[in-house]
Design a protein around this motif. Structure first.
Motif, PDB file in Angstrom:
ATOM      1  N   MET A   1       0.852  -1.178   0.000  1.00 15.54           N
ATOM      2  CA  MET A   1       0.000   0.000   0.000  1.00 15.54           C
ATOM      3  C   MET A   1       0.893   1.234   0.000  1.00 15.54           C
ATOM      4  SD  MET A   1      -2.770   1.064   2.900  1.00 15.54           S
ATOM      5  CE  MET A   1      -4.317   1.489   2.169  1.00 15.54           C
ATOM      6  N   ARG A   2       0.679   2.106  -0.987  1.00 19.22           N
ATOM      7  CA  ARG A   2       1.441   3.350  -1.091  1.00 19.22           C
ATOM      8  C   ARG A   2       0.469   4.518  -0.973  1.00 19.22           C
ATOM      9  NH1 ARG A   2       6.421   3.337  -2.930  1.00 19.22           N
ATOM     10  NH2 ARG A   2       6.170   5.134  -4.292  1.00 19.22           N
ATOM     11  N   ILE A   3       0.776   5.436  -0.083  1.00 19.20           N
ATOM     12  CA  ILE A   3      -0.129   6.546   0.220  1.00 19.20           C
ATOM     13  C   ILE A   3       0.553   7.863  -0.139  1.00 19.20           C
ATOM     14  CG2 ILE A   3      -1.374   7.718   2.067  1.00 19.20           C
ATOM     15  CD1 ILE A   3      -1.185   4.905   3.525  1.00 19.20           C
ATOM     16  N   GLN A   4      -0.083   8.626  -1.006  1.00 15.91           N
ATOM     17  CA  GLN A   4       0.431   9.944  -1.353  1.00 15.91           C
ATOM     18  C   GLN A   4       0.032  10.908  -0.239  1.00 15.91           C
ATOM     19  OE1 GLN A   4      -1.345  10.506  -5.213  1.00 15.91           O
ATOM     20  NE2 GLN A   4       0.541   9.864  -6.213  1.00 15.91           N
ATOM     21  N   ASP A  21       5.855  15.662  -2.714  1.00 15.08           N
ATOM     22  CA  ASP A  21       5.402  14.458  -3.418  1.00 15.08           C
ATOM     23  C   ASP A  21       5.697  13.177  -2.631  1.00 15.08           C
ATOM     24  OD1 ASP A  21       8.153  14.547  -3.689  1.00 15.08           O
ATOM     25  OD2 ASP A  21       8.152  14.087  -5.830  1.00 15.08           O
ATOM     26  N   ALA A  22       5.829  13.300  -1.311  1.00 17.52           N
ATOM     27  CA  ALA A  22       6.174  12.152  -0.468  1.00 17.52           C
ATOM     28  C   ALA A  22       5.108  11.063  -0.545  1.00 17.52           C
ATOM     29  CB  ALA A  22       6.352  12.601   0.981  1.00 17.52           C
ATOM     30  N   VAL A  23       5.598   9.822  -0.464  1.00 18.09           N
ATOM     31  CA  VAL A  23       4.747   8.646  -0.453  1.00 18.09           C
ATOM     32  C   VAL A  23       5.195   7.795   0.725  1.00 18.09           C
ATOM     33  CG1 VAL A  23       4.092   6.556  -1.718  1.00 18.09           C
ATOM     34  CG2 VAL A  23       4.435   8.703  -2.954  1.00 18.09           C
ATOM     35  N   VAL A  24       4.237   7.281   1.493  1.00 21.53           N
ATOM     36  CA  VAL A  24       4.558   6.401   2.623  1.00 21.53           C
ATOM     37  C   VAL A  24       3.769   5.103   2.448  1.00 21.53           C
ATOM     38  CG1 VAL A  24       5.110   8.265   4.229  1.00 21.53           C
ATOM     39  CG2 VAL A  24       2.763   7.429   4.093  1.00 21.53           C
ATOM     40  N   ASP A  25       4.236   4.057   3.097  1.00 23.40           N
ATOM     41  CA  ASP A  25       3.481   2.806   3.038  1.00 23.40           C
ATOM     42  C   ASP A  25       2.493   2.755   4.197  1.00 23.40           C
ATOM     43  OD1 ASP A  25       4.930   2.033   5.325  1.00 23.40           O
ATOM     44  OD2 ASP A  25       6.200   0.631   4.256  1.00 23.40           O
ATOM     45  N   GLY A  26       1.640   1.758   4.200  1.00 21.47           N
ATOM     46  CA  GLY A  26       0.575   1.663   5.195  1.00 21.47           C
ATOM     47  C   GLY A  26       1.043   1.633   6.632  1.00 21.47           C
ATOM     48  N   PRO A  27       1.972   0.727   6.970  1.00 22.67           N
ATOM     49  CA  PRO A  27       2.431   0.688   8.361  1.00 22.67           C
ATOM     50  C   PRO A  27       3.082   1.999   8.815  1.00 22.67           C
ATOM     51  CG  PRO A  27       3.024  -1.340   7.244  1.00 22.67           C
ATOM     52  CD  PRO A  27       2.490  -0.395   6.194  1.00 22.67           C
ATOM     53  N   GLU A  28       3.816   2.631   7.907  1.00 25.91           N
ATOM     54  CA  GLU A  28       4.450   3.908   8.260  1.00 25.91           C
ATOM     55  C   GLU A  28       3.395   4.984   8.508  1.00 25.91           C
ATOM     56  OE1 GLU A  28       7.905   6.971   6.676  1.00 25.91           O
ATOM     57  OE2 GLU A  28       7.151   5.447   5.315  1.00 25.91           O
ATOM     58  N   VAL A  57      -5.982   1.110  10.389  1.00 29.71           N
ATOM     59  CA  VAL A  57      -6.171   0.471  11.692  1.00 29.71           C
ATOM     60  C   VAL A  57      -6.625  -0.975  11.499  1.00 29.71           C
ATOM     61  CG1 VAL A  57      -7.561   0.477  13.803  1.00 29.71           C
ATOM     62  CG2 VAL A  57      -6.582   2.615  12.940  1.00 29.71           C
ATOM     63  N   ALA A  58      -7.558  -1.192  10.598  1.00 32.98           N
ATOM     64  CA  ALA A  58      -8.072  -2.541  10.357  1.00 32.98           C
ATOM     65  C   ALA A  58      -6.990  -3.454   9.782  1.00 32.98           C
ATOM     66  CB  ALA A  58      -9.263  -2.488   9.409  1.00 32.98           C
ATOM     67  N   ARG A  59      -6.226  -2.929   8.843  1.00 29.30           N
ATOM     68  CA  ARG A  59      -5.260  -3.773   8.130  1.00 29.30           C
ATOM     69  C   ARG A  59      -3.935  -3.938   8.860  1.00 29.30           C
ATOM     70  NH1 ARG A  59      -3.387  -2.956   1.844  1.00 29.30           N
ATOM     71  NH2 ARG A  59      -1.972  -4.715   1.784  1.00 29.30           N
ATOM     72  N   PHE A  60      -3.414  -2.855   9.420  1.00 28.97           N
ATOM     73  CA  PHE A  60      -2.079  -2.900  10.001  1.00 28.97           C
ATOM     74  C   PHE A  60      -2.071  -2.817  11.519  1.00 28.97           C
ATOM     75  CE2 PHE A  60      -1.631  -0.992   5.740  1.00 28.97           C
ATOM     76  CZ  PHE A  60      -0.886  -1.994   5.151  1.00 28.97           C
ATOM     77  N   GLY A  61      -3.192  -2.414  12.105  1.00 28.60           N
ATOM     78  CA  GLY A  61      -3.256  -2.282  13.563  1.00 28.60           C
ATOM     79  C   GLY A  61      -4.099  -3.366  14.208  1.00 28.60           C
ATOM     80  N   ASN A  62      -4.491  -4.368  13.416  1.00 27.17           N
ATOM     81  CA  ASN A  62      -5.338  -5.453  13.920  1.00 27.17           C
ATOM     82  C   ASN A  62      -6.595  -4.925  14.593  1.00 27.17           C
ATOM     83  OD1 ASN A  62      -3.581  -7.551  13.054  1.00 27.17           O
ATOM     84  ND2 ASN A  62      -2.269  -7.123  14.804  1.00 27.17           N
ATOM     85  N   GLY A  63      -7.124  -3.815  14.056  1.00 30.38           N
ATOM     86  CA  GLY A  63      -8.357  -3.249  14.572  1.00 30.38           C
ATOM     87  C   GLY A  63      -8.202  -2.378  15.792  1.00 30.38           C
TER      88      GLY A  63
END
Length: 68
Positions: A1-4, A21-28, A57-63
């Motif tokens: 997952m890449r987030i602009q 133009d920074a992009v971060v991934d989901g956990p970050e 939160v649902a995907r990387f934080g286990n809810g």
């Protein structure tokens, strides 16, 4: 997952020291929200960013959202 970062105003605030133009991934991204929650205006979330955070939160934080 890449987030602009620029698509999300609250996340953009947290990434003030990164290029426009920074992009971060989901956990970050989730870590940025959790570790810097004190700098966030929760009522300032637009629906798109609220949906992003809920998905992170649902995907990387286990809810579980655990602000520091």
């Amino acid at each position: 997952m890449r987030i602009q970062v620029n698509k999300y105003p609250q996340l953009r605030t947290l990434c003030w020291n990164r290029p426009d133009d920074a992009v971060v991934d989901g956990p970050e991204a989730l870590g940025l929200y959790e570790n810097n929650w004190r700098l966030i205006d929760p009522e300032g979330f637009d629906p798109q960013e609220a949906k992003l955070l809920a998905g992170l939160v649902a995907r990387f934080g286990n809810g579980v959202f655990m602000p520091a």
